[in-house]
Design a protein around this motif. Structure first.
Motif, PDB file in Angstrom:
ATOM      1  N   ASN A  68      69.037 -13.569  14.998  1.00 12.23           N
ATOM      2  CA  ASN A  68      69.549 -14.715  14.511  1.00 12.23           C
ATOM      3  C   ASN A  68      70.603 -15.069  15.525  1.00 12.23           C
ATOM      4  OD1 ASN A  68      67.644 -15.270  12.777  1.00 12.23           O
ATOM      5  ND2 ASN A  68      68.848 -14.424  10.894  1.00 12.23           N
ATOM      6  N   ALA A  71      69.329 -16.186  18.958  1.00 15.75           N
ATOM      7  CA  ALA A  71      68.851 -17.457  18.875  1.00 15.75           C
ATOM      8  C   ALA A  71      69.957 -18.572  18.731  1.00 15.75           C
ATOM      9  CB  ALA A  71      67.821 -17.509  17.748  1.00 15.75           C
ATOM     10  N   ASP A  72      70.973 -18.345  17.927  1.00 12.38           N
ATOM     11  CA  ASP A  72      71.861 -19.362  17.873  1.00 12.38           C
ATOM     12  C   ASP A  72      72.664 -19.634  19.472  1.00 12.38           C
ATOM     13  OD1 ASP A  72      73.380 -21.264  16.400  1.00 12.38           O
ATOM     14  OD2 ASP A  72      75.041 -19.968  16.326  1.00 12.38           O
ATOM     15  N   LYS A  74      71.210 -18.751  22.265  1.00 12.28           N
ATOM     16  CA  LYS A  74      70.505 -19.638  23.270  1.00 12.28           C
ATOM     17  C   LYS A  74      70.134 -21.020  23.104  1.00 12.28           C
ATOM     18  CE  LYS A  74      67.551 -15.389  24.457  1.00 12.28           C
ATOM     19  NZ  LYS A  74      66.208 -14.807  24.362  1.00 12.28           N
ATOM     20  N   ARG A  75      70.334 -21.346  21.764  1.00 11.70           N
ATOM     21  CA  ARG A  75      70.190 -22.767  21.383  1.00 11.70           C
ATOM     22  C   ARG A  75      71.475 -23.693  21.838  1.00 11.70           C
ATOM     23  NH1 ARG A  75      72.224 -25.568  17.551  1.00 11.70           N
ATOM     24  NH2 ARG A  75      72.901 -23.730  16.171  1.00 11.70           N
ATOM     25  N   LYS A  76      72.621 -22.894  21.733  1.00  9.81           N
ATOM     26  CA  LYS A  76      73.977 -23.667  22.043  1.00  9.81           C
ATOM     27  C   LYS A  76      73.906 -23.972  23.795  1.00  9.81           C
ATOM     28  CE  LYS A  76      76.541 -22.402  18.159  1.00  9.81           C
ATOM     29  NZ  LYS A  76      77.829 -21.849  17.730  1.00  9.81           N
ATOM     30  N   GLY A  78      71.281 -24.204  25.612  1.00 11.52           N
ATOM     31  CA  GLY A  78      70.133 -24.998  25.984  1.00 11.52           C
ATOM     32  C   GLY A  78      69.013 -24.065  26.518  1.00 11.52           C
ATOM     33  N   THR A  80      65.574 -22.768  26.335  1.00 10.99           N
ATOM     34  CA  THR A  80      64.355 -22.906  25.244  1.00 10.99           C
ATOM     35  C   THR A  80      63.527 -21.497  25.668  1.00 10.99           C
ATOM     36  OG1 THR A  80      63.412 -24.085  26.959  1.00 10.99           O
ATOM     37  CG2 THR A  80      64.737 -25.372  25.372  1.00 10.99           C
ATOM     38  N   ASN A  83      61.926 -22.299  29.004  1.00 13.66           N
ATOM     39  CA  ASN A  83      62.636 -21.971  30.018  1.00 13.66           C
ATOM     40  C   ASN A  83      62.734 -20.279  30.479  1.00 13.66           C
ATOM     41  OD1 ASN A  83      63.616 -24.501  30.581  1.00 13.66           O
ATOM     42  ND2 ASN A  83      65.318 -24.209  29.493  1.00 13.66           N
ATOM     43  N   GLU A  84      62.610 -19.697  29.184  1.00 10.91           N
ATOM     44  CA  GLU A  84      62.474 -18.174  29.412  1.00 10.91           C
ATOM     45  C   GLU A  84      61.412 -17.798  29.743  1.00 10.91           C
ATOM     46  OE1 GLU A  84      63.962 -15.566  26.085  1.00 10.91           O
ATOM     47  OE2 GLU A  84      64.477 -17.488  24.977  1.00 10.91           O
TER      48      GLU A  84
END
Length: 196
Positions: A68, A71-72, A74-76, A78, A80, A83-84
Motif C-alpha cells: 500500500n 502504491a501511494d 507511485k501515485r504521488k 505520477g 501509473t 507507465n510501468e
C-alpha cells in the motif's frame, strides 16, 4: 508348499507383480511408520506450529502494508501502471537488442538482404541482356521491320491506300512486290418505276 497366486507367493518373490483383479490392499507397499512422540514433544511441536503460523500472518500483514505504501508513493509521483508497463517493455526490448543472439540474427539478415539485392540486380541485368540478345536476332529484326512497314502503311498522312492494300503488302514479306488491286464493286442503283 508354495502357492502360485496369493499373499504367500509375494512374500517369497519380491519381483512379483500383481495380476489384474487381485486384491489392491495386499499389493500396496506400506510406508515406514511415523515415530511416536511423547506428550511433551507433541506440545512443543504444537507451540512451534502456532508460532510459525503467527509469523506468517504478521509477515503477510507487513507485506500488504508495504505494498500500500508503494502504491501511494507511485501515485504521488505520477507513476501509473501503464507507465510501468512501458518502462518494462522498453527495458526488455533494450535487453533483447543488446543480446548476442539478436546481434547475430540481425547481422545474418543484413547479409542475406545484401545478397538478395545483389542477386536481384544480377538477375535484372541478365534478363536485360537476354532481351537485347533476342532483339538482335534476325527473326526479331525481320518482325520489327514488318511491324514498322505496317505502321507506315497504316499512317493516314503517309499513305492514301486502302486497308486491303496494306494487309496484302504486309502479308508478302517483300514490300516491293505489287499486288494487283481488284476493281471496286460498283453500287447497283435500282430505278423505281412509277406504276400507275
Amino acid at each position: 508348499m508354495e502357492k502360485l497366486h496369493g499373499f504367500n507367493n509375494r512374500a517369497v518373490r519380491p519381483d512379483f507383480t500383481p495380476e489384474l483383479g487381485e486384491d489392491a490392499v495386499t499389493s500396496v507397499t506400506v510406508s515406514p511408520a511415523i515415530p511416536t512422540l511423547t506428550e511433551e514433544e507433541q506440545e512443543e511441536l504444537r507451540g512451534e506450529l502456532l508460532r510459525v503460523e503467527d509469523e506468517i500472518l504478521t509477515l503477510s500483514q507487513v507485506l500488504a502494508t508495504k505494498e500500500n505504501q508503494l502504491a501511494d508513493i507511485k501515485r504521488k509521483l505520477g507513476i501509473t501502471p501503464l507507465n510501468e508497463i512501458k518502462q518494462n517493455l522498453s527495458k526488455s526490448w533494450h535487453e533483447v537488442t543488446t543480446s548476442t543472439a539478436y546481434k547475430k540474427t540481425s547481422e545474418g539478415l543484413s547479409v542475406a538482404g545484401q545478397k538478395a539485392t545483389a542477386a536481384f540486380n544480377n538477375m535484372g541485368s541478365a534478363i536485360s541482356r537476354k532481351f537485347e540478345d533476342v532483339r538482335n536476332t534476325p527473326t526479331f529484326k525481320s518482325f520489327e521491320e514488318k511491324v514498322e512497314t505496317l505502321k507506315v502503311k497504316m499512317s493516314p498522312t503517309v499513305s492514301q491506300g486502302d486497308f486491303g492494300d496494306v494487309l496484302t503488302s504486309t502479308a508478302t514479306s517483300d514490300p516491293s512486290v505489287v499486288v494487283e488491286k481488284q476493281p471496286e464493286a460498283t453500287p447497283i442503283v435500282i430505278q423505281e418505276e412509277h406504276l400507275q
